[in-house]
Design a protein around this motif. Sequence first.
Motif, PDB file in Angstrom:
ATOM      1  N   ILE A   3      90.049-135.470  -4.390  1.00  0.00           N
ATOM      2  CA  ILE A   3      89.582-134.124  -4.726  1.00  0.00           C
ATOM      3  C   ILE A   3      88.216-134.188  -5.392  1.00  0.00           C
ATOM      4  O   ILE A   3      87.323-133.397  -5.124  1.00  0.00           O
ATOM      5  N   GLU A   4      88.034-135.210  -6.253  1.00  0.00           N
ATOM      6  CA  GLU A   4      86.781-135.318  -7.014  1.00  0.00           C
ATOM      7  C   GLU A   4      85.569-135.458  -6.105  1.00  0.00           C
ATOM      8  O   GLU A   4      84.462-135.066  -6.462  1.00  0.00           O
ATOM      9  N   ASP A   5      85.760-136.044  -4.907  1.00  0.00           N
ATOM     10  CA  ASP A   5      84.633-136.251  -4.007  1.00  0.00           C
ATOM     11  C   ASP A   5      84.045-134.941  -3.513  1.00  0.00           C
ATOM     12  O   ASP A   5      82.908-134.879  -3.052  1.00  0.00           O
ATOM     13  N   ASN A   6      84.848-133.871  -3.568  1.00  0.00           N
ATOM     14  CA  ASN A   6      84.383-132.577  -3.095  1.00  0.00           C
ATOM     15  C   ASN A   6      83.787-131.720  -4.205  1.00  0.00           C
ATOM     16  O   ASN A   6      83.326-130.620  -3.947  1.00  0.00           O
ATOM     17  N   LEU A   7      83.830-132.196  -5.429  1.00  0.00           N
ATOM     18  CA  LEU A   7      83.343-131.399  -6.544  1.00  0.00           C
ATOM     19  C   LEU A   7      81.819-131.355  -6.543  1.00  0.00           C
ATOM     20  O   LEU A   7      81.156-132.377  -6.474  1.00  0.00           O
ATOM     21  N   ILE A   8      81.282-130.165  -6.608  1.00  0.00           N
ATOM     22  CA  ILE A   8      79.833-129.982  -6.590  1.00  0.00           C
ATOM     23  C   ILE A   8      79.429-129.177  -7.812  1.00  0.00           C
ATOM     24  O   ILE A   8      80.026-128.145  -8.112  1.00  0.00           O
ATOM     25  N   HIS A   9      78.415-129.670  -8.508  1.00  0.00           N
ATOM     26  CA  HIS A   9      77.925-128.953  -9.681  1.00  0.00           C
ATOM     27  C   HIS A   9      76.563-128.361  -9.357  1.00  0.00           C
ATOM     28  O   HIS A   9      75.628-129.077  -9.015  1.00  0.00           O
ATOM     29  N   LYS A  10      76.464-127.039  -9.430  1.00  0.00           N
ATOM     30  CA  LYS A  10      75.190-126.365  -9.224  1.00  0.00           C
ATOM     31  C   LYS A  10      74.592-126.035 -10.588  1.00  0.00           C
ATOM     32  O   LYS A  10      75.171-125.266 -11.347  1.00  0.00           O
ATOM     33  N   THR A  11      73.471-126.625 -10.878  1.00  0.00           N
ATOM     34  CA  THR A  11      72.826-126.409 -12.175  1.00  0.00           C
ATOM     35  C   THR A  11      72.216-125.016 -12.232  1.00  0.00           C
ATOM     36  O   THR A  11      71.445-124.628 -11.357  1.00  0.00           O
ATOM     37  N   VAL A  12      72.561-124.275 -13.260  1.00  0.00           N
ATOM     38  CA  VAL A  12      72.056-122.916 -13.439  1.00  0.00           C
ATOM     39  C   VAL A  12      70.706-122.956 -14.151  1.00  0.00           C
ATOM     40  O   VAL A  12      70.494-123.753 -15.064  1.00  0.00           O
ATOM     41  N   LEU A  13      69.789-122.087 -13.710  1.00  0.00           N
ATOM     42  CA  LEU A  13      68.442-122.004 -14.304  1.00  0.00           C
ATOM     43  C   LEU A  13      67.794-123.393 -14.373  1.00  0.00           C
ATOM     44  O   LEU A  13      67.229-123.781 -15.391  1.00  0.00           O
ATOM     45  N   LEU A  14      67.888-124.112 -13.282  1.00  0.00           N
ATOM     46  CA  LEU A  14      67.371-125.487 -13.239  1.00  0.00           C
ATOM     47  C   LEU A  14      65.869-125.532 -13.511  1.00  0.00           C
ATOM     48  O   LEU A  14      65.411-126.168 -14.464  1.00  0.00           O
ATOM     49  N   ASN A  15      65.092-124.883 -12.665  1.00  0.00           N
ATOM     50  CA  ASN A  15      63.637-124.942 -12.818  1.00  0.00           C
ATOM     51  C   ASN A  15      63.158-124.225 -14.066  1.00  0.00           C
ATOM     52  O   ASN A  15      62.287-124.721 -14.788  1.00  0.00           O
ATOM     53  N   GLU A  16      63.749-123.057 -14.346  1.00  0.00           N
ATOM     54  CA  GLU A  16      63.332-122.291 -15.525  1.00  0.00           C
ATOM     55  C   GLU A  16      63.599-123.067 -16.810  1.00  0.00           C
ATOM     56  O   GLU A  16      62.790-123.054 -17.744  1.00  0.00           O
TER      57      GLU A  16
END
Length: 312
Positions: A3-16
């Motif tokens: 299951i862990e292989d499918n976990l995706i973290h999208k960083t919020v306000l990355l560039n800002e």
Amino acid sequence: MKIEDNLIHKTVLLNEGVENLHVKPDGIYVDATLGGGGHSSLILSKLNNGHLYAFDQDDYAIDKAKSRLNEIGSNYTIIKDNFVNLKKRLNELNINYIDGIIYDLGVSSFQFDDPKRGFSYNYDAVLDMRMNQDANLTAKDIVNKYSYEDLVKIFYRYGEEPFSKQIARKIEQVRKEKEINTTFELVDIIKSSLPQKELNKKGHPAKRIFQALRIEVNDELKVFENSLKDAISMLNTDGYCVVISFQSLEDRICKNIFNDVTKSKTPKNLPILIDDDSLYEIVNKKIITPKEEEILNNNRAHSAKMRVLRKK
């Protein structure tokens, strides 16, 4: 596939977030919340002789972030610890001052989307919610062992739940018959405690209670408050502190601390004008929030608020 292989973290306000650090190539920077390594990766890509120090308590997140950071550079150090200890741990490495620090608060997608961690009301799992899996206190302990009065207090204080008393009373009744073990058991109890008109509202009815339990398990508010004060005290001249929060309690703490350190120390009633003598300034008078495009691509970004402080 795990299951862990499918976990995706999208960083919020990355560039800002990184833009507001104004990264100097030879500077010393801290990512207080490594998580998926999004902010850390971008900071590291801007460093030459500088160094990045990143904090996290989660072994899985650390391993994933290492792989990502190694593709960019080697001038980084990951410290497995709660960011409340950042000043102590950095001092041990002879780092007494920093040029910038970023906090990306809340639960990372690695933790939230892993059913085994018990953070989410969307998966049936043992009530856990520990960010540091070596810690002792779990959400299951709180639900089954805290008194009715203490449950009401944390539900009100940390979840701002208007039906705290009803939910706490129902928990008290159920646990007399059997132990409450899983997230779905708790969700059912919460739903059975609420009036139908509340259940018909938009949003999950268990959201506020799960937030309250998570905050209590990890002592998040006190930890953040103490850490932020230490971080601000370590800023070099022209150093920046960036805080991204996702709920009102954390944002309020950040706002109050930023306001406190930017207040002038000069008595108001002096008959002469004196330039502002505070050591710090708030960079963004208006809260920075994600653009509509980011919110459409990442629903978790919708509640994000960013505040920025600079040491003069």
